[in-house]
Design a protein around this motif. Structure first.
Motif, PDB file in Angstrom:
ATOM      1  N   SER A 287      57.519  -6.557 -26.008  1.00 51.87           N
ATOM      2  CA  SER A 287      57.002  -7.843 -26.435  1.00 51.87           C
ATOM      3  C   SER A 287      57.371  -8.899 -25.410  1.00 51.87           C
ATOM      4  CB  SER A 287      57.599  -8.190 -27.797  1.00 51.87           C
ATOM      5  OG  SER A 287      57.461  -9.558 -28.055  1.00 51.87           O
ATOM      6  N   ASP A 288      56.454  -9.828 -25.187  1.00 50.36           N
ATOM      7  CA  ASP A 288      56.768 -10.962 -24.332  1.00 50.36           C
ATOM      8  C   ASP A 288      57.637 -11.953 -25.076  1.00 50.36           C
ATOM      9  OD1 ASP A 288      55.044  -9.801 -22.514  1.00 50.36           O
ATOM     10  OD2 ASP A 288      53.314 -10.910 -23.289  1.00 50.36           O
ATOM     11  N   ALA A 289      57.615 -11.861 -26.393  1.00 52.86           N
ATOM     12  CA  ALA A 289      58.239 -12.900 -27.206  1.00 52.86           C
ATOM     13  C   ALA A 289      59.714 -12.619 -27.494  1.00 52.86           C
ATOM     14  CB  ALA A 289      57.478 -13.056 -28.518  1.00 52.86           C
ATOM     15  N   VAL A 290      60.043 -11.358 -27.704  1.00 56.50           N
ATOM     16  CA  VAL A 290      61.399 -11.010 -28.113  1.00 56.50           C
ATOM     17  C   VAL A 290      61.861  -9.786 -27.312  1.00 56.50           C
ATOM     18  CG1 VAL A 290      62.859 -10.323 -30.066  1.00 56.50           C
ATOM     19  CG2 VAL A 290      60.871 -11.774 -30.468  1.00 56.50           C
TER      20      VAL A 290
END
Lengths: 229, 229
Positions: A87-90
DNA sequence: CGTTGCGTTGAATCTTCTCAAATCAAGTGG
DNA sequence: CCACTTGATTTGAGAAGATTCAACGCAACG
């Protein structure tokens, strides 16, 4: 990667013995990772996605937010298959709760290989769908359930996975600590502990030491978990 | 099911024109469901799992806990592909946020069909992996993020999906109500509203009417969302 | 037997929820 | 075009649930 591990993989996927042709092809693909208890897996930080199969032990996928905020998104018991989250987010990492043996396959090559065998492809997809469903059930739990419902849900699902029926009810030996339970339920260890105490006082469970739990009343714990009875 | 719909499906999956042989096979499999704005999809309650492709409109998957507790586990915009959740633990339903056209395929048959085309199989798996990752990111959000971080994360992700760059920043027209935002973030509408107000007072966003939002400061909203910058 | 880490309990605090009221936006009929 | 209706959103005050911080208890291990 040993034949024994691959046999376990196929048994878990198909409840079948492994076809020899597929064994050798997967053997060529797969990597073998040992994770010590408490350690994070050494997974090359490459952009490639991969599939993980836990041959032995108990592991957890953890998402990290910084400031000591961690969320366990999945516990993996022996014979569980899953897709490693990217994930790019987490940022995520895979940790051993006990010593583990994990087989890893590059996702692209794994998919291409198993597509050759329709039964196997179907079985793998079915596993992924179930994992996906669990993840969404987890969203419902984390978004809408109370602390007590979360703990009751956790105990119910662990009992289904590793519980043993006996005279009093279903007993299980929790393979995870209070911190890991809390990290997976979006709670603190204190709140988890208080809910254990309350479920015990309600006569729904019994506890013995840190990890032994007996579910005394199957219906009432499902009710407490906001699960259909 | 129209050729036009299938063309959209393939374009979304592969960024390619559709091979004719595959078209006809999928055509034979697929069902075509129209969902009116606000209505739930008429999905035969059969035990079979299915794959859904949103050709037009905006839809949402909702998990139900009873007592008016609902959790939106995914918003589906036009051209999104997903696996309809099936769970013993939580009943789910698919609702139209706007009028929708949804293509549905029995999962088993769909998998068997696309396995014949390696590129297509890979593309479909990649879509499922991304959806899986989003679901796990959602678990981290629901388990560990504050109300402000949740709303900022929601706005960031919507901006990436449907935002338009202009002079002030990135503008978007929210296709969902405050209730639906709240239902997806594990919050109440009041809390969502308060966070909109606070982000506006911090100068991070600007709002206009009910659904127009402009993200004025990309870096600061990512910071407010606890996302890597 | 003491040390160490994990788990439990208690009290105060904080965030979010609940309930109620006010405001706003969008349509409808005059 | 304006008043009115209706439903969505915003705001405020008080309550509830979970967290934080601190202290204590228990169990495993040297």
């Amino acid at each position: 990667m040993s034949d024994n591990d691959l046999q376990r993989l196929f048994a878990a996927l198909l409840h079948l013995d492994l076809p020899k042709s597929m064994t050798s092809r997967l053997c060529a693909l797969g990597g073998d990772v040992d994770i010590k208890c408490g350690a994070a897996a050494e997974l090359d930080g490459s952009a490639a996605r991969f599939i993980a199969f836990v041959a032995e032990g108990v592991a957890k996928f953890v998402g990290h937010l910084g400031n000591d905020r961690e969320q366990v998104v999945a516990f993996l018991l022996a014979n569980d298959l899953t897709v490693f989250p990217r994930s790019d987010a987490v940022p995520y990492s895979l940790h051993g709760i006990t010593d583990c043996r994990v087989l890893t396959f590059p996702a692209d090559a794994f998919i291409r290989t198993i597509a050759a065998d329709p039964d196997l492809a179907k079985a793998v997809c079915e596993h992924m769908f179930v994992a996906f469903d669990q993840s969404r059930d987890m969203s419902v739990l984390l978004g809408r359930k109370t602390a007590q419902e979360r703990v009751a849900t956790f105990l119910t699902s662990m009992a289904e996975r590793i519980g043993k029926q006996n005279d009093d009810g279903v007993s299980l030996s929790l393979p995870v600590s209070r911190r890991e339970i809390a990290d997976s339920l979006g709670l603190t260890i204190e709140t988890v502990s208080r809910q254990f105490t309350e479920l015990r006082e309600l006569g729904i469970i019994d506890t013995n030491g840190r990890s032994e739990v007996t579910i005394l009343d199957r219906l009432r714990i499902r009710e407490a978990a906001a699960l259909p009875c």
